[in-house]
Design a protein around this motif. Structure first.
Motif, short mmCIF file in Angstrom:
data_model
loop_
_atom_site.label_atom_id
_atom_site.label_comp_id
_atom_site.label_asym_id
_atom_site.label_seq_id
_atom_site.Cartn_x
_atom_site.Cartn_y
_atom_site.Cartn_z
N TYR A 49 0.83 -1.20 0.00
CA TYR A 49 0.00 0.00 0.00
C TYR A 49 0.87 1.26 0.00
N TYR A 50 1.97 1.20 0.72
CA TYR A 50 2.88 2.35 0.80
C TYR A 50 3.47 2.65 -0.57
N LYS A 51 3.94 1.60 -1.26
CA LYS A 51 4.50 1.79 -2.59
C LYS A 51 3.44 2.32 -3.55
N ARG A 52 2.23 1.81 -3.46
CA ARG A 52 1.16 2.25 -4.36
C ARG A 52 0.86 3.73 -4.15
N TYR A 64 0.32 -11.55 -3.90
CA TYR A 64 1.62 -11.77 -3.28
C TYR A 64 2.02 -10.50 -2.50
N PRO A 65 2.63 -10.64 -1.32
CA PRO A 65 3.01 -9.46 -0.52
C PRO A 65 4.29 -8.79 -1.04
N PHE A 66 4.16 -8.02 -2.10
CA PHE A 66 5.32 -7.30 -2.65
C PHE A 66 5.77 -6.22 -1.67
N THR A 67 7.08 -6.02 -1.61
CA THR A 67 7.63 -4.96 -0.77
C THR A 67 8.42 -3.92 -1.58
N ASP A 68 8.79 -4.26 -2.80
CA ASP A 68 9.63 -3.37 -3.60
C ASP A 68 8.86 -2.66 -4.71
#
Length: 462
Positions: free
Chosen positions: A48-51, A390-394
């Motif tokens: 959500y932060y990246k989005r 999938y729980p993307f972080t990057d």
């Protein structure tokens, strides 16, 4: 192409030409491959932060054009909104509703931990937005504020959409919405290639929802579909038209394998997977007949033997022992990007649009929802809230990096098509099309690569 050549020879030549011009999204600008070791223990806050961080400047730019000029001030943090003065805020939409499924309830039902619990959306109409308990919030790093007002009943919204909201704070601390603004489609779009010389149009054939089962592995309609694509069905004019198909896309739900038994069982029949293996082999033979003559791309769907979470990774090529022998056969991801003879295509097997249906308030069609997601610049905003991913972080791979020429959605109730436009001077336009479930409709969609016009073809008994 000489007219006295057999149609099978013509078909093979067209397939060879198409195969040289087709590229998969795995090597393209936008890839949905998950590389390296997959880790599922992460939280989704980073996604959500990246989005928000990536889309917020784009939304702010659009909002500045619409509401700027010194008339309306932007409040950078939603919790800093004060008083009845007109302002606009930017954040991520979150819709709270008792009709939304509960992950814990799903686990309980799946593993028989407790008595089955009927979810609220199964008792009602399946709509999250129109449920009496639905509450819409806008949130950012500082917190969240509730959105209210008559405008909220008109606009299509879903959890996870990044939006700018124009309005004012009410005495009760809520935000009375006057208008909403989104990132919009990207202006960047590769130029549409010129029509091929000789006046022969080229086509991409889309099919979804074959849903082969152990009881009905390859139906009569599937056999007729293969014959149609290969140019051995119908009149001579029909056969010559089929010879112009340069790519076939199977947009998910290729087969329905029975679920394996839960836990450990001593029953040898429950553990017998020979019937499933036979089904896979029969479907592979069906696909191999097509892949021998025309490039074939297969995407996983909801019922296929692949990851449940988005983006679904390719069905293992080991399941396609016959089809994988042909260079034009590709097992790819869902969503998928590909380029066919210079035309860029982006598509999904339909789960993202199926989930958006729960948020519709005005009876929007699947095609309308797909077009709206392009204007949000995000094709799966409800992930991970109500759509597993999938729980993307990057990165957030579902953010649009450019406007494709075509956006297709598989496994829908009916075929449909429409144009979605960026609205900028660049004139970027995307053809949005929905592909029906073949097993129930016996219909496929042909896309003309020169004009991007769509034709629905019924294959089978009427």
């Amino acid at each position: 192409m000489p007219k006295n050549e057999p149609l099978v020879v013509q078909r093979a030549k067209q397939a060879g030409h198409g195969a040289q011009q087709v590229s998969s999204g795995e090597n393209g600008a936008q890839s949905f491959r998950i590389s390296g070791r997959r880790v599922y223990t992460r939280q989704f806050d980073q996604l959500y932060y990246k989005r928000l961080n990536e889309l917020k400047p784009l939304v702010a730019e659009q909002a500045g054009r619409r509401w700027g000029g010194g008339k309306v001030q932007w409040t950078p943090r939603v919790l800093n909104v004060e008083g009845p003065g007109l302002t606009y805020i930017i954040g991520t939409v979150f819709i709270d509703s008792d009709a939304k499924p509960s992950t814990l309830d799903e686990v309980e039902r799946t593993h028989w931990i407790a008595d089955p619990i009927v979810a609220a959306d199964e008792e009602g109409d399946g709509r999250y937005r129109t449920h009496e308990s639905a509450v819409v919030h806008l949130e950012d790093e500082s917190g969240r504020i509730r959105l209210v007002g008559k405008e909220m009943a008109k606009v299509t919204l879903a959890s996870g959409v990044v939006a700018a909201v124009l309005g004012a704070e009410t005495p009760s601390g809520e935000f009375d919405v006057a208008e909403l603004c989104f990132a919009g489609m990207p202006d960047a779009q590769p130029p549409l290639p010129q029509a091929p010389s000789g006046g022969n149009d080229e086509y991409v054939a889309f099919v979804s929802g074959l849903n082969a089962t152990i009881d009905q592995p390859v139906t009569l309609e599937m056999q007729l579909l293969a014959e149609y694509i290969l140019g051995s069905l119908g009149s001579e004019d029909t056969q010559r038209a089929c010879a112009q198909i340069v790519q076939v896309v199977v947009a998910g739900d290729l087969m329905e394998l029975p679920a394996p038994p839960l836990g450990h069982t001593e029953d040898p029949k429950a553990n017998d997977r020979r019937a499933s293996a036979k089904l896979v082999a029969q479907v592979d033979d069906f696909l191999a007949d097509i892949a021998a003559s025309v490039p074939l791309l297969v995407m996983p769907g909801r019922g296929d033997p692949a990851d449940v979470s988005m983006p679904q990774q390719p069905i293992n090529r080991g399941m396609f022992g016959q089809s994988r022998q042909f260079s034009g056969f590709v097992s790819t991801t869902n969503p998928a990007c590909l380029t066919v003879n210079g035309v860029s295509l982006l598509g999904t097997s339909g789960q993202n649009i199926d989930d958006l249906r729960h948020y519709a308030v005005n009876g929007e069609s699947a095609c309308q929802l797909a077009a709206e997601s392009l204007r949000w610049r995000h094709i799966a905003p409800t992930a991970p809230d109500t759509l597993w991913c999938y729980p993307f972080t990057d990165r957030d791979p579902f953010i649009l990096e450019h406007s494709p020429h075509v956006y297709f959605v598989g496994n829908q109730d009916a075929p449909d098509s429409a144009w979605a436009a960026a609205g900028a001077s660049a004139g970027a336009r995307t053809r949005v099309l929905t592909v029906p479930v073949f097993k129930s409709s016996h219909k496929i969609v042909l896309l003309n690569l020169s004009t991007l016009d769509c034709t629905v073809v019924h294959v089978g008994r009427k």
